[in-house]
Motif scaffolding. Structure first.
Motif, mmCIF file in Angstrom:
data_model
loop_
_atom_site.group_PDB
_atom_site.id
_atom_site.type_symbol
_atom_site.label_atom_id
_atom_site.label_comp_id
_atom_site.label_asym_id
_atom_site.label_seq_id
_atom_site.Cartn_x
_atom_site.Cartn_y
_atom_site.Cartn_z
ATOM 1 N N ASP A 183 0.812 -1.214 0.000
ATOM 2 C CA ASP A 183 0.000 0.000 0.000
ATOM 3 C C ASP A 183 0.844 1.263 0.000
ATOM 4 O OD1 ASP A 183 -2.898 -0.821 0.237
ATOM 5 O OD2 ASP A 183 -2.046 -1.996 1.859
ATOM 6 N N GLN B 284 -3.819 1.648 -3.973
ATOM 7 C CA GLN B 284 -4.323 0.757 -2.943
ATOM 8 C C GLN B 284 -5.492 -0.101 -3.433
ATOM 9 O OE1 GLN B 284 -4.580 3.904 -0.096
ATOM 10 N NE2 GLN B 284 -2.467 3.585 0.591
ATOM 11 N N LYS C 157 -3.761 -2.760 -5.527
ATOM 12 C CA LYS C 157 -3.129 -3.714 -4.593
ATOM 13 C C LYS C 157 -4.155 -4.744 -4.118
ATOM 14 C CE LYS C 157 -1.978 -4.652 0.039
ATOM 15 N NZ LYS C 157 -2.718 -4.601 1.314
ATOM 16 N N LYS C 158 -5.364 -4.304 -3.810
ATOM 17 C CA LYS C 158 -6.393 -5.257 -3.374
ATOM 18 C C LYS C 158 -6.691 -6.272 -4.485
ATOM 19 C CE LYS C 158 -8.743 -2.112 -0.199
ATOM 20 N NZ LYS C 158 -7.780 -0.996 -0.307
ATOM 21 N N SER D 14 -3.839 -8.660 -4.766
ATOM 22 C CA SER D 14 -3.804 -9.646 -3.683
ATOM 23 C C SER D 14 -4.769 -10.794 -3.985
ATOM 24 C CB SER D 14 -4.116 -8.997 -2.336
ATOM 25 O OG SER D 14 -5.493 -8.692 -2.224
ATOM 26 N N GLY D 15 -5.870 -10.480 -4.680
ATOM 27 C CA GLY D 15 -6.825 -11.521 -5.059
ATOM 28 C C GLY D 15 -6.254 -12.524 -6.048
ATOM 29 N N ILE E 141 -3.939 -15.377 -3.913
ATOM 30 C CA ILE E 141 -4.454 -16.192 -2.819
ATOM 31 C C ILE E 141 -3.953 -17.600 -3.078
ATOM 32 C CG2 ILE E 141 -6.583 -17.151 -1.850
ATOM 33 C CD1 ILE E 141 -7.754 -14.320 -2.249
ATOM 34 N N TYR F 249 -0.232 -15.928 13.597
ATOM 35 C CA TYR F 249 -1.411 -15.116 13.300
ATOM 36 C C TYR F 249 -1.059 -13.970 12.342
ATOM 37 C CZ TYR F 249 -5.935 -12.980 13.796
ATOM 38 O OH TYR F 249 -7.188 -12.470 13.509
ATOM 39 N N LEU G 229 -1.058 -15.328 8.951
ATOM 40 C CA LEU G 229 -2.422 -15.576 8.467
ATOM 41 C C LEU G 229 -3.153 -14.293 8.075
ATOM 42 C CD1 LEU G 229 -3.482 -18.212 11.167
ATOM 43 C CD2 LEU G 229 -3.192 -18.681 8.722
ATOM 44 N N THR G 230 -2.792 -13.163 8.646
ATOM 45 C CA THR G 230 -3.665 -11.983 8.506
ATOM 46 C C THR G 230 -3.001 -10.697 8.025
ATOM 47 O OG1 THR G 230 -3.334 -11.397 10.833
ATOM 48 C CG2 THR G 230 -5.252 -12.770 10.327
ATOM 49 N N GLY H 47 -1.654 -8.693 5.430
ATOM 50 C CA GLY H 47 -1.474 -8.639 3.978
ATOM 51 C C GLY H 47 -0.711 -7.405 3.547
ATOM 52 N N GLN H 48 0.566 -7.351 3.878
ATOM 53 C CA GLN H 48 1.329 -6.122 3.638
ATOM 54 C C GLN H 48 1.856 -6.012 2.219
ATOM 55 O OE1 GLN H 48 4.346 -6.269 6.727
ATOM 56 N NE2 GLN H 48 2.973 -5.302 8.217
ATOM 57 N N MET I 217 5.838 -8.514 5.549
ATOM 58 C CA MET I 217 7.133 -8.322 4.883
ATOM 59 C C MET I 217 8.274 -9.010 5.620
ATOM 60 S SD MET I 217 7.071 -4.344 3.693
ATOM 61 C CE MET I 217 5.588 -3.573 2.988
#
Lengths: 406, 406
Positions: A149, A154, A157-158, A161-162, A165, A216, A219-220, A222-223, A255
């Motif tokens: 980001d 941004q 970027k989303k 990211s899709g 996955i 965690y 898992l979460t 998403g940088q 990262m």
């Protein structure tokens, strides 16, 4: 559209011939399957008369290491190919060129880097790579910044990211790195000689808490688009050149996972050399080189990442408040933690490293394993308090002294 | 396959008739377009003879509030429909039932809840909803837990997050909540009467640093499938029932963003009532009700979330290390911060709330705006130090006293 099947060597040669501008038309070609990974076929098609070549990497629909019982999505070939293209765009010259991607065969056709050697092999041989820290620091700074980001739109970027996955390969990481080492998992591969240390891991509640936090985050957070498996076996080197290969684990994650992977594998070699180099002076010198390299990797990364921020950070709010000064210290903490996890899993988990497993003497190999495990667990426990990259070296030196008695 | 076009009322009636088992076959039907949002048409098709009805919600390809100049993806209709279905599965009875989704028309056909009223309206009227805290606490606990890595398969969670990449609507949030209020943006809608307070926001570096951190969390923390816009205008209530509607902003983000949204809108009403209720005793009583509700919302949420963890947490590592005890305090901090951001944007940003804008007296309205702004900025600045939900009430009381002089 061809149906998926593992390529034969003859088919690999035929495909290589079809790539324009690389091999000499009509030349005699030879092919070798050179895959040493667990998940893919890798064909090296070579033109003996000139030394020119092409690499064809084909995903297998299962993990070889556990036979056909561990099915894997062939989609990872697309992920690898797309990641290489993105990385090549933002970090030119630091990854192999992609000539073609054939989705139905899960096949990536790419630049032959056989003038390079796998860095792990080079380090095992005691070679030094003085440009490595600057190269890998630049690779990580540019790929992580320009897929985050901070460095890209941004909304784009989303969407990106899709496309990354990557559940199957993330699951390998989640299991082998963040879970199995901390209990008596049937996946583990622990030498009986260090069983007491391995059992201690399973009962160390403070360690489990720190690992859970890192798990965690994996898992979460998403940088950025990570390489996802940036160990020294995924890096090709010459004294002048560094290329990151095999980004099939690429996904949007923290990262520090990439930065930590590089540092972990330097630390594994650091631990291993105690069982490899008999000459105390040579050992001291090479460890000093590895320690300097670890510090340099971080410094080269941080300097470049901050420079990219200064020049390219597009986000008004983040930039105006100089969010980078909050972000980088947290990234350093993550780097300590993920480096520690990556060291530990290479000692007690399923997949080991040749640096240590290749030590011939049983006692020296066990000692190197204990050294590595002590460094890894100390990094994990310390990660939330990490303030400076120098502390990794202090931990490495302290744990090495304690276990080697020097 | 029909081509996309905004439905007419006649078409809405025809579609409503086609849904089996809700309306009486052949009955006379009437239709009203009742949308008060900015992004959609909402048709209420009603059978006057029985009072039965159906709601048809159709996404518009632009935001009405800024004319046709702000194009929006119709994909948000799919996102809303899929989110409602998921929420209905994990939190039955707390969202409207979906009867049908028509992708080519970006149309969701769903349960008529016209026996409910919009909670914002109810609070403005001074109504109390004693079951609300338990209901919304359960809604958030169940939807956030069962869409997170704690409550669902982690590979399936990754795939699900890929279906909720929502760049257009996230951009609205990123701009209107986390950016515009902190500079002289043309999107802002600031009353000249409080311009000094608005300008102070733009020059408050400490505030910008805290907002940047929350902004970055919104961009990168993929914890759970959020409702994404859980204000009191997105909640239907009766004394016995609570339904969360309109999850078109749904995406994988930080859980505290939903919890903070609910609390922010209770705080906005808290600030507003100082300009609405003339009777000091009644005001004190209603504010005590709102303060209790805020504390209860958090407590009901936390209690249920922890109970779900105890019963359902599937992750071996996270569970063994009781990661919940690290996670919940961080979630409370996020809740403070996001609540503060959501209050601030409703005072100086583009979209306001009727609680405050509907205050007739100019001076009382301006005072309520100042109260809200003071509460919002205090929450944002305090968020990293938040330890207990009670501190929100202390902040609200302190800032209200200071601005109202009571």
């Amino acid at each position: 559209m061809e149906q998926y099947h593992p390529l034969t060597e003859a088919e690999a040669i035929e495909k290589a011939r079809s790539i324009p501008g690389v091999l000499t038309p009509g030349a005699e070609l030879v092919c070798n399957e050179i895959g040493d990974g667990n998940l893919n076929l890798v064909f090296h098609v070579k033109e003996p008369a000139t030394g020119k070549g092409i690499i064809l990497k084909q995903a297998l629909p299962y993990a070889k290491v556990v036979g056909e019982s561990w099915p894997l999505s062939l989609d990872r070939a697309r992920i690898e190919s797309e990641a290489l293209i993105i990385q090549g765009n933002v970090a030119p010259g630091l990854v192999p060129k992609v000539y073609e991607y054939v989705p139905e065969l899960a096949l990536t056709v790419m630049e032959d880097l056989s003038d390079h050697i796998i860095m792990r092999k080079g380090l095992i041989e005691g070679n030094k790579y003085p440009l490595f820290a600057a190269h890998i620091g630049e690779f990580m700074a540019r790929t992580l910044f320009f897929t985050s980001d901070f460095g890209m739109n941004q909304q784009e970027k989303k969407r990106q990211s899709g496309r990354f996955i990557n559940p199957d390969l993330c699951k390998i990481t989640e299991d082998l790195i963040f879970d199995d080492p901390y209990w008596d998992s049937p996946n583990n591969n622990t030498s009986p000689a260090i069983l007491d240390d391995a059992v201690a891991l399973r009962n160390d509640k403070e360690l489990h808490e720190a690992v859970s936090r890192l798990r965690y985050g994996f898992l979460t957070k998403g940088q950025a688009l990570l390489h996802g498996d940036l160990h020294t076996g995924s890096i090709f080197v010459t004294p002048e050149s560094t290329k990151a290969i095999d980004p099939e684990f690429a996904f949007y994650g923290p990262m520090g996972f990439d930065v930590g992977a590089v540092i972990a594998n330097l630390l594994l070699n650091y631990a291993a050399q105690g069982g490899r180099m008999n000459d105390a002076e040579k050992l001291r010198d090479f460890r000093a080189y590895l320690a300097d390299t670890i510090v340099q990797v971080w410094n080269e990364f941080e300097t470049r990442f901050r420079a990219l921020w200064n020049e390219h950070a597009a986000d008004r709010m983040l930039r105006a408040s100089n969010y980078i000064d909050e972000f980088v210290p947290e990234l350093l903490q993550d780097t300590f933690g993920y480096a520690g996890c990556k060291v530990v899993r290479r000692i007690v988990g399923l997949a080991h490293v040749a640096d240590i497993d290749g030590i011939e003497d049983d006692a020296l190999r066990a000692r190197a394993q204990r050294v590595a495990l002590a460094i890894g667990t100390a990094l994990i426990k310390h990660h939330r308090n990490a303030k400076s990259i120098q502390e990794i070296i202090e931990i490495a030196e302290r744990e090495t002294s304690a276990k080697e008695g020097i």
